[in-house]
Design an enzyme around this catalytic site. Structure first.
Site, PDB file in Angstrom:
ATOM      1  N   ASP A   1       0.839  -1.199   0.000  1.00  0.00           N
ATOM      2  CA  ASP A   1       0.000   0.000   0.000  1.00  0.00           C
ATOM      3  C   ASP A   1       0.873   1.247   0.000  1.00  0.00           C
ATOM      4  OD1 ASP A   1      -1.979  -1.830   0.166  1.00  0.00           O
ATOM      5  OD2 ASP A   1      -2.846  -1.091   2.052  1.00  0.00           O
TER       6      ASP A   1
ATOM      7  N   ASP B   1       0.799   4.290  -2.582  1.00  0.00           N
ATOM      8  CA  ASP B   1       0.525   5.651  -2.113  1.00  0.00           C
ATOM      9  C   ASP B   1       1.600   6.628  -2.575  1.00  0.00           C
ATOM     10  OD1 ASP B   1      -1.726   4.718  -0.958  1.00  0.00           O
ATOM     11  OD2 ASP B   1      -0.940   4.694   1.100  1.00  0.00           O
TER      12      ASP B   1
ATOM     13  N   LYS C   1     -27.550 -13.834 -10.059  1.00  0.00           N
ATOM     14  CA  LYS C   1     -28.367 -12.622 -10.048  1.00  0.00           C
ATOM     15  C   LYS C   1     -27.959 -11.824  -8.815  1.00  0.00           C
ATOM     16  CE  LYS C   1     -32.843 -10.659 -10.914  1.00  0.00           C
ATOM     17  NZ  LYS C   1     -32.703  -9.531 -10.009  1.00  0.00           N
TER      18      LYS C   1
ATOM     19  N   LYS D   1     -29.019 -17.165 -19.594  1.00  0.00           N
ATOM     20  CA  LYS D   1     -29.101 -16.417 -20.844  1.00  0.00           C
ATOM     21  C   LYS D   1     -28.764 -17.370 -21.985  1.00  0.00           C
ATOM     22  CE  LYS D   1     -27.735 -12.174 -18.516  1.00  0.00           C
ATOM     23  NZ  LYS D   1     -26.642 -11.267 -18.146  1.00  0.00           N
TER      24      LYS D   1
ATOM     25  N   LYS E   1     -35.237 -17.452  -9.257  1.00  0.00           N
ATOM     26  CA  LYS E   1     -35.038 -16.965  -7.892  1.00  0.00           C
ATOM     27  C   LYS E   1     -34.761 -18.073  -6.896  1.00  0.00           C
ATOM     28  CE  LYS E   1     -36.751 -12.547  -7.754  1.00  0.00           C
ATOM     29  NZ  LYS E   1     -36.330 -11.468  -6.928  1.00  0.00           N
TER      30      LYS E   1
ATOM     31  N   CYS F   1     -37.374 -13.480  36.419  1.00  0.00           N
ATOM     32  CA  CYS F   1     -37.548 -14.494  35.385  1.00  0.00           C
ATOM     33  C   CYS F   1     -39.030 -14.686  35.073  1.00  0.00           C
ATOM     34  CB  CYS F   1     -36.915 -15.803  35.858  1.00  0.00           C
ATOM     35  SG  CYS F   1     -37.292 -17.188  34.771  1.00  0.00           S
TER      36      CYS F   1
ATOM     37  N   CYS G   1     -39.937 -18.519  36.437  1.00  0.00           N
ATOM     38  CA  CYS G   1     -39.915 -18.943  37.836  1.00  0.00           C
ATOM     39  C   CYS G   1     -39.953 -17.789  38.817  1.00  0.00           C
ATOM     40  CB  CYS G   1     -38.702 -19.830  38.114  1.00  0.00           C
ATOM     41  SG  CYS G   1     -37.152 -18.900  38.117  1.00  0.00           S
TER      42      CYS G   1
HETATM   43  S1  IVH Z   1     -29.015  -8.886 -17.383  1.00  0.00           S
HETATM   44  C1  IVH Z   1     -31.174  -8.098 -20.722  1.00  0.00           C
HETATM   45  N1  IVH Z   1     -27.699 -10.221 -15.587  1.00  0.00           N
HETATM   46  O1  IVH Z   1     -31.581  -7.754 -12.470  1.00  0.00           O
HETATM   47  C2  IVH Z   1     -31.265  -8.233 -19.292  1.00  0.00           C
HETATM   48  N2  IVH Z   1     -29.213  -8.551 -14.826  1.00  0.00           N
HETATM   49  O2  IVH Z   1     -34.488  -7.473 -13.686  1.00  0.00           O
HETATM   50  C3  IVH Z   1     -30.552  -7.165 -18.593  1.00  0.00           C
HETATM   51  N3  IVH Z   1     -29.297  -8.291 -12.403  1.00  0.00           N
HETATM   52  O3  IVH Z   1     -31.847  -4.517 -13.646  1.00  0.00           O
HETATM   53  C4  IVH Z   1     -30.066  -7.529 -17.270  1.00  0.00           C
HETATM   54  N4  IVH Z   1     -27.769  -9.813 -11.942  1.00  0.00           N
HETATM   55  O4  IVH Z   1     -30.022  -5.002 -11.972  1.00  0.00           O
HETATM   56  C5  IVH Z   1     -28.608  -9.254 -15.795  1.00  0.00           C
HETATM   57  N5  IVH Z   1     -26.428 -11.459 -14.094  1.00  0.00           N
HETATM   58  C6  IVH Z   1     -27.329 -10.508 -14.319  1.00  0.00           C
HETATM   59  C7  IVH Z   1     -27.934  -9.788 -13.273  1.00  0.00           C
HETATM   60  C8  IVH Z   1     -28.878  -8.818 -13.576  1.00  0.00           C
HETATM   61  C9  IVH Z   1     -28.595  -8.917 -11.423  1.00  0.00           C
HETATM   62  C10 IVH Z   1     -30.314  -7.269 -12.140  1.00  0.00           C
HETATM   63  C11 IVH Z   1     -30.137  -6.010 -12.925  1.00  0.00           C
HETATM   64  C12 IVH Z   1     -31.390  -5.819 -13.697  1.00  0.00           C
HETATM   65  C13 IVH Z   1     -32.346  -6.723 -13.044  1.00  0.00           C
HETATM   66  C14 IVH Z   1     -33.237  -7.309 -14.109  1.00  0.00           C
END
Ligand code: IVH
Length: 688
Positions: free
Chosen positions: A37, A41, A125, A304, A328, A425, A428
């Site tokens: 560090d 710096d 996510k 994706k 989710k 308590c 008791c």
């Molecule tokens: S892709 C085309 N990838 O989730 C889709 N979003 O509801 C664009 N998010 O606003 C988003 N992790 O804030 C994507 N691996 C991920 C993600 C992600 C979190 C959030 C992001 C977005 C929301 C979508």
């Protein structure tokens, strides 16, 4: 002359910027600093001094421009030329969530059943907020929030302060928008809240703690004062693109992520190319199992379609791409109402305030109780009956109240009373006292207190202790409340007839309990000692005590000094053990339990036996020919040796089997002696 000096200064400034960018990338993104560090710096200060002397050398991508800047009066609006989309969410948290997505994709693509599996990129996510970073000519020129997807807010001044975000890119397209998530790591969040608590305690006005990492991150991003934002440690993960002019042509999402990583953006390593629904289900399950150990919060995973050509074919519905879905996990936080605040009495008399809640589904189960930990916590959060609160349950952790949510606007119902811990308590009636320096109140009633008695019995009967299968909370309540048992030995005097006569007790169940009690009599000394419920004596200490003393009589008569000789026993534990056995009723309980038939195999007291490995530290690695790792560890420890997890100069021997990995290499590097199982056995037999 001046011109010459200026050009030398310009060259040096450019050199410093390049070096600092590289060092910063290693420090913030790769988490592998190249220099100390102090060295960083020193270079940083040199650049600052140069820029102060020659203000024209101060470029927007200079590392010195991360901090500081003027306080703003508001955020400018930014129009996203490529809209920031959201993702369709699959709320079905089971495997069918992933299957449904794959089915939908195959249908949209009109794939016949016999067609090969579709390839996806599965990623996390992140639970933060979406950000669009715009680079022109490789320099970060703008950072904007998502807003409504079309118009966001310009938060460049704050985003610059995030060390993980590159200010300048090498070999990047002329225009590049990188999309990703700004978030706060759990440890940074905890540290931030600890600092905030200290500020509040010091009487600073307007300070507050944050409910969760996402709120803390959102607050920091929307700070008008960049100096404050810079104190809120944020992180970033890139996961997509916005507008791009020029640059490479990618064929897959995975390849695009790789480019982002190469440009220096943090991209989560936890990602996988997954072909077909089963692979998605697997990713969801694997990630779910690791969720609580990740250094940041996620609320699901994202799938994706990997091929960008297929993504294009699939297109969008309204504001969501058809080619992506968020799958989710059960939410770990939910809001609900406090119906009452009870005080529970634990095995050692500890009083814990517990919020009784309107049932709420959180972290995958229905929760009706949440701990408030102790009086100070309950007061700090100011939880009152009738309040709407945020409840959190992560993993196997006991549900807790995170914070009180604001009353709905217009509500004029007065709030309940401030919580105070009772001074006696609740079970008791004995005095409840809080000792100096302790956070907890304790009931002083000991075994007079039926709550402590119940907990003591449940502790004794649990699987990790003496194990009486089927002896649960309801039955113990019945037995103690009905006056059928007062002490642990009473358990073994319950006959079949007494049990069968209990309310709601079928004959079969009564038989089962009698059998379970009978079976529990054959135990081990460590389990028995742990089961006694001596304060501060957990399973590990119980094992050490058993090994050291060999039997319970020697332990009961040990002085504090003798107890201190046991591995891992310090003054607090020694005092607690002595105090326990100084109480005649506890000694009596031990004698009676033995008289009832509780027994364990004899252990040779460690002090009598020779200890061939005393003073030696071992590290075990690889697969041993006959011994399992636990068995080898037990043998070494029984012979007075210690087993450590990693190799250091202090290691005496590395015990290596086949497929030994980095630990063996480390041993060789440090010159630590390596041995095999046969050699260990020789040493155990007393040879040297
Ligand atoms: S892709 C085309 N990838 O989730 C889709 N979003 O509801 C664009 N998010 O606003 C988003 N992790 O804030 C994507 N691996 C991920 C993600 C992600 C979190 C959030 C992001 C977005 C929301 C979508």
């Amino acid at each position: 002359m001046a011109a010459l000096e200026d050009s030398a200064a310009a060259r040096r400034a450019a050199e410093l910027r390049t070096t600092l960018h590289r060092l910063g990338h290693h420090y913030y993104v790769l988490d592998a600093p190249l220099v100390s560090d102090a060295a960083y710096d020193a270079l940083f200060q040199e650049l600052q001094a140069l820029e102060a002397a020659h203000p024209q050398l101060r470029t927007p991508d200079s590392p010195t421009q991360r901090v500081g800047g003027a306080v703003l009066d508001g955020f400018a609006t930014v129009r996203h030329t490529v809209p920031m989309l959201s993702i369709r969410t699959e709320t079905d948290t089971g495997p069918s969530g992933a299957q449904a997505f794959d089915t939908r994709i195959r249908k949209e693509l009109e794939l016949p059943e016999t067609a090969a599996a579709v390839e996806y990129l599965a990623e996390l996510k992140f639970d933060g907020l979406a950000m669009s970073l715009r680079y022109e000519g490789g320099v970060l020129v703008q950072a904007a929030t998502r807003g409504d997807g079309e118009y966001g807010e310009d938060v460049t001044h704050n985003i610059r302060t995030i060390g993980q975000i590159p200010l300048r890119l090498q070999d990047a397209p002329p225009v590049l928008e990188v999309r990703g998530e700004v978030y706060m790591r759990r440890a940074d969040f905890e540290a931030l809240n600890a600092r905030q608590r200290a500020r509040i305690d010091a009487g600073e006005k307007g300070e507050k703690t944050f409910v969760n990492p996402r709120n803390a991150a959102a607050g920091a991003v929307r700070q008008l004062d960049p100096a404050i934002a810079a104190q809120r440690p944020l992180s970033f993960f890139a996961y997509g693109l916005g507008e791009v002019q020029g640059g490479p042509h990618w064929s897959s999402h995975a390849a695009m992520l790789q480019s982002l990583e190469d440009w220096g953006f943090p991209v989560a390593q936890h990602r996988r190319v997954a072909a077909g629904a089963d692979a998605l289900v697997q990713f969801h399950a694997d990630t779910g199992a690791q969720r609580d150990r990740l250094p940041f919060e996620i609320d699901g995973v994202v799938y994706k379609v990997n091929s960008l050509a297929l993504q294009q074919r699939l297109g969008f519905v309204s504001r969501e791409p058809r080619w992506a879905v968020a799958h989710k996990y059960p939410a770990q936080e939910q809001s609900t109402q406090v119906l009452a605040i009870d005080v529970q009495v634990g095995r050692t008399g500890k009083l814990t305030p517990v919020a009784k809640l309107a049932p709420v589904f959180v972290g995958g189960v229905t929760v009706t109780n949440a701990t408030l930990h102790n009086e100070d916590e309950a007061r700090r959060k100011d939880v009152r009956v009738g309040d709407t609160v945020l409840v959190r349950r992560a993993g196997d952790v006991i549900p807790e109240v995170v914070s009180v949510l604001p009353q709905p606007a217009g509500s004029d119902t007065p709030r309940g009373e401030v919580f105070t811990m009772p001074r006696s308590c609740p079970v008791c009636g004995s005095a409840a006292v809080r000792e100096e320096g302790e956070a907890d109140y304790r009931c002083t009633g000991g075994l007079v207190c039926s709550a402590q008695r119940k907990q003591a019995i449940l502790h004794f009967a649990q699987r990790r202790a003496v194990e009486v299968e089927g002896l649960g909370e309801k039955l113990v309540d019945q037995l103690v409340d009905g006056g059928l048992i007062r002490t642990l030995p009473d358990l073994y005097r319950l006959g079949f007839a007494t049990l069968a006569a209990l309310d709601r007790m079928a004959e079969k169940s009564a038989h089962n309990i009698v059998d379970a009690l009978e079976q529990s009599k054959a135990t081990t000394l460590p389990r028995f000692l742990f089961g006694l419920g001596i304060r501060h004596v957990g399973e590990a200490t119980a094992k050490e005590l058993a090994r050291h003393f060999g039997d319970v009589d020697a332990l009961m008569d040990a002085t504090e000094e003798q107890l201190l000789e046991v591995n891992d026993v310090g003054p607090t534990v020694a005092l607690s053990i002595r105090t326990f056995f100084d109480q005649p009723h506890n000694r009596e309980a031990v004698q009676q339990l033995r008289a009832c038939g509780i027994h364990w195999p004899a252990i040779a007291a460690a002090s009598d036996a020779p200890k061939p490995l005393a003073g030696l530290t071992f590290v075990i690695t690889g697969t041993l020919p006959t011994l399992g790792r636990d068995a080898a560890k037990a043998l070494i420890e029984d012979a007075g040796g210690k087993v450590a997890g990693s190799v250091s100069k202090k290691t005496s021997f590395v015990l290596a089997g086949t497929e030994a990995g980095s630990k063996l290499e480390k041993a060789q590097e440090l010159g630590v002696a390596v041995m095999d199982e046969a050699r260990l056995r020789e040493m155990l037999d007393g040879g040297t």
